[in-house]
Design a protein around this motif. Structure first.
Motif, PDB file in Angstrom:
ATOM      1  N   LEU A   1    -100.954  -6.315  -8.822  1.00 22.80           N
ATOM      2  CA  LEU A   1    -100.644  -4.896  -8.992  1.00 22.80           C
ATOM      3  C   LEU A   1    -101.823  -4.046  -8.561  1.00 22.80           C
ATOM      4  N   GLY A   2    -101.600  -3.154  -7.604  1.00 23.34           N
ATOM      5  CA  GLY A   2    -102.602  -2.175  -7.214  1.00 23.34           C
ATOM      6  C   GLY A   2    -102.357  -0.855  -7.929  1.00 23.34           C
ATOM      7  N   ILE A   3    -103.429  -0.242  -8.411  1.00 17.93           N
ATOM      8  CA  ILE A   3    -103.339   1.032  -9.122  1.00 17.93           C
ATOM      9  C   ILE A   3    -104.099   2.097  -8.341  1.00 17.93           C
ATOM     10  N   CYS A   4    -103.439   3.228  -8.080  1.00 17.94           N
ATOM     11  CA  CYS A   4    -104.009   4.391  -7.384  1.00 17.94           C
ATOM     12  C   CYS A   4    -104.532   3.947  -6.012  1.00 17.94           C
ATOM     13  N   LEU A   5    -105.827   4.066  -5.745  1.00 16.50           N
ATOM     14  CA  LEU A   5    -106.348   3.621  -4.456  1.00 16.50           C
ATOM     15  C   LEU A   5    -106.069   2.134  -4.233  1.00 16.50           C
ATOM     16  N   GLY A   6    -106.070   1.355  -5.313  1.00 21.20           N
ATOM     17  CA  GLY A   6    -105.747  -0.062  -5.193  1.00 21.20           C
ATOM     18  C   GLY A   6    -104.380  -0.281  -4.590  1.00 21.20           C
ATOM     19  N   MET A   7    -103.411   0.549  -4.950  1.00 16.79           N
ATOM     20  CA  MET A   7    -102.076   0.481  -4.343  1.00 16.79           C
ATOM     21  C   MET A   7    -102.166   0.800  -2.854  1.00 16.79           C
ATOM     22  N   GLN A   8    -102.890   1.843  -2.498  1.00 13.46           N
ATOM     23  CA  GLN A   8    -102.977   2.252  -1.096  1.00 13.46           C
ATOM     24  C   GLN A   8    -103.624   1.169  -0.237  1.00 13.46           C
TER      25      GLN A   8
ATOM     26  N   GLN B   1     -90.084   7.439  -6.842  1.00 13.18           N
ATOM     27  CA  GLN B   1     -90.798   8.432  -6.056  1.00 13.18           C
ATOM     28  C   GLN B   1     -91.171   9.623  -6.919  1.00 13.18           C
ATOM     29  N   CYS B   2     -92.071  10.428  -6.375  1.00 16.39           N
ATOM     30  CA  CYS B   2     -92.521  11.653  -7.042  1.00 16.39           C
ATOM     31  C   CYS B   2     -92.516  12.760  -5.999  1.00 16.39           C
ATOM     32  N   HIS B   3     -92.551  13.996  -6.445  1.00 14.40           N
ATOM     33  CA  HIS B   3     -92.594  15.129  -5.519  1.00 14.40           C
ATOM     34  C   HIS B   3     -93.748  16.042  -5.886  1.00 14.40           C
ATOM     35  N   TYR B   4     -94.622  16.265  -4.900  1.00 17.67           N
ATOM     36  CA  TYR B   4     -95.690  17.259  -5.036  1.00 17.67           C
ATOM     37  C   TYR B   4     -95.963  17.775  -3.633  1.00 17.67           C
ATOM     38  N   GLY B   5     -95.331  18.880  -3.292  1.00 19.13           N
ATOM     39  CA  GLY B   5     -95.374  19.372  -1.918  1.00 19.13           C
ATOM     40  C   GLY B   5     -94.405  18.622  -1.030  1.00 19.13           C
ATOM     41  N   GLU B   6     -94.368  17.321  -1.162  1.00 22.49           N
ATOM     42  CA  GLU B   6     -93.426  16.456  -0.447  1.00 22.49           C
ATOM     43  C   GLU B   6     -93.160  15.225  -1.305  1.00 22.49           C
ATOM     44  N   ARG B   7     -92.160  14.455  -0.911  1.00 28.34           N
ATOM     45  CA  ARG B   7     -91.855  13.226  -1.643  1.00 28.34           C
ATOM     46  C   ARG B   7     -92.823  12.121  -1.220  1.00 28.34           C
ATOM     47  N   PHE B   8     -93.198  11.287  -2.172  1.00 31.57           N
ATOM     48  CA  PHE B   8     -94.057  10.146  -1.878  1.00 31.57           C
ATOM     49  C   PHE B   8     -93.735   9.031  -2.871  1.00 31.57           C
ATOM     50  N   SER B   9     -94.201   7.828  -2.569  1.00 29.51           N
ATOM     51  CA  SER B   9     -93.936   6.672  -3.431  1.00 29.51           C
ATOM     52  C   SER B   9     -94.821   6.717  -4.674  1.00 29.51           C
ATOM     53  N   ALA B  10     -94.189   6.582  -5.835  1.00 32.36           N
ATOM     54  CA  ALA B  10     -94.937   6.476  -7.090  1.00 32.36           C
ATOM     55  C   ALA B  10     -95.100   5.022  -7.511  1.00 32.36           C
ATOM     56  N   ILE B  11     -94.062   4.201  -7.249  1.00 33.25           N
ATOM     57  CA  ILE B  11     -94.110   2.761  -7.515  1.00 33.25           C
ATOM     58  C   ILE B  11     -93.522   2.051  -6.307  1.00 33.25           C
ATOM     59  N   VAL B  12     -94.207   1.017  -5.838  1.00 35.91           N
ATOM     60  CA  VAL B  12     -93.725   0.218  -4.716  1.00 35.91           C
ATOM     61  C   VAL B  12     -93.784  -1.260  -5.090  1.00 35.91           C
ATOM     62  N   ALA B  13     -92.996  -2.072  -4.405  1.00 35.02           N
ATOM     63  CA  ALA B  13     -93.063  -3.520  -4.607  1.00 35.02           C
ATOM     64  C   ALA B  13     -92.469  -4.245  -3.417  1.00 35.02           C
ATOM     65  N   LYS B  14     -93.069  -5.374  -3.109  1.00 39.39           N
ATOM     66  CA  LYS B  14     -92.522  -6.307  -2.105  1.00 39.39           C
ATOM     67  C   LYS B  14     -93.006  -7.703  -2.476  1.00 39.39           C
ATOM     68  N   ASP B  15     -92.064  -8.614  -2.625  1.00 38.67           N
ATOM     69  CA  ASP B  15     -92.380  -9.994  -2.986  1.00 38.67           C
ATOM     70  C   ASP B  15     -93.187 -10.022  -4.298  1.00 38.67           C
ATOM     71  N   ASN B  16     -94.394 -10.566  -4.278  1.00 39.06           N
ATOM     72  CA  ASN B  16     -95.207 -10.681  -5.499  1.00 39.06           C
ATOM     73  C   ASN B  16     -96.185  -9.533  -5.688  1.00 39.06           C
ATOM     74  N   VAL B  17     -96.101  -8.525  -4.841  1.00 41.58           N
ATOM     75  CA  VAL B  17     -97.098  -7.449  -4.829  1.00 41.58           C
ATOM     76  C   VAL B  17     -96.445  -6.124  -5.196  1.00 41.58           C
ATOM     77  N   ALA B  18     -97.131  -5.348  -6.046  1.00 40.07           N
ATOM     78  CA  ALA B  18     -96.622  -4.042  -6.472  1.00 40.07           C
ATOM     79  C   ALA B  18     -97.760  -3.036  -6.506  1.00 40.07           C
ATOM     80  N   GLY B  19     -97.385  -1.767  -6.530  1.00 38.65           N
ATOM     81  CA  GLY B  19     -98.391  -0.713  -6.619  1.00 38.65           C
ATOM     82  C   GLY B  19     -97.871   0.467  -7.409  1.00 38.65           C
ATOM     83  N   MET B  20     -98.788   1.133  -8.107  1.00 38.33           N
ATOM     84  CA  MET B  20     -98.481   2.357  -8.844  1.00 38.33           C
ATOM     85  C   MET B  20     -99.492   3.419  -8.423  1.00 38.33           C
ATOM     86  N   GLN B  21     -98.998   4.526  -7.865  1.00 35.78           N
ATOM     87  CA  GLN B  21     -99.893   5.577  -7.387  1.00 35.78           C
ATOM     88  C   GLN B  21    -100.548   6.327  -8.546  1.00 35.78           C
ATOM     89  N   PHE B  22     -99.842   6.489  -9.637  1.00 35.88           N
ATOM     90  CA  PHE B  22    -100.378   7.140 -10.837  1.00 35.88           C
ATOM     91  C   PHE B  22    -101.287   6.158 -11.583  1.00 35.88           C
TER      92      PHE B  22
END
Length: 196
Positions: free
Chosen positions: A73-80, A154-175
């Protein structure tokens, strides 16, 4: 057993305390060779993507993270950093999550996007189990993953973007789930329970 990866690019203690409140005893690891001992791992991060990727490479983490097949799991920059490319420094990232990280087009809104905001679920997934519509979570960022098939919420702040993502064994949370009260705690518990 849960590992928190410390590359020097995040506040490790807040993440560790969040898992301890859930009854976990996470280990903070600093060397890539330690990762293989753990059933799941967290990659937190704050700061600049190009500097963080350079640090991951210098410390020998890049190939270890690419080879890791357990829940990550990546968090914030870790997700990016888990995505394919970041416009913050125009760097190639780890490519575990499909998609690009771009500067948020916030228009007249303040940047960075900082504070509480709601998320909207896009797909059912074990990581989002128990979340209700319009849950509030705590964000601090100015770059974000563009929504695609990996987007769970997803979340919206000016535009829509991913708040939570996942593929296979990997996930990310932007918050920051560790700063997002009971909703963040639920999401971290979901990660503990996740069996991809």
């Amino acid at each position: 057993m849960l590992a928190i990866i410390n590359t020097g690019c995040a506040n490790i203690n807040s993440v560790r305390f969040a898992f301890e409140r859930l009854g976990q005893s996470p280990a903070v690891i600093t060397a890539p060779e330690q990762l293989a001992r753990y059933d799941r791992a967290i990659l937190p991060g704050v700061g600049h993507a190009a500097i963080a990727i350079e640090r991951l490479q210098a410390l020998g983490w890049q190939q270890t993270l690419l080879d890791y097949e357990r829940p990550l799991l990546g968090i914030c920059l870790g997700m990016q950093l888990l995505c394919e490319h970041s416009a913050e420094g125009q760097v190639s990232c780890l490519g575990k999550i499909p998609g690009q990280v771009q500067a948020l087009d916030v228009g007249p809104l303040p940047s960075p996007h900082m504070g509480w905001n709601t998320i909207q679920l896009q797909q059912e997934h074990p990581l989002t189990q128990g979340l209700r519509p319009q849950e509030h979570l705590y964000f601090v960022h100015s770059f974000a993953h563009s929504t695609n098939t990996a987007t769970l919420a997803q979340c919206h702040y000016g535009e829509r973007f991913s708040a939570i993502v996942a593929k296979d064994n990997v996930a990310g949370m932007q918050f920051h789930p560790e700063r997002s009260a009971h909703v963040g705690a639920r999401l971290l518990q979901n990660f503990i329970n996740w069996q991809p």
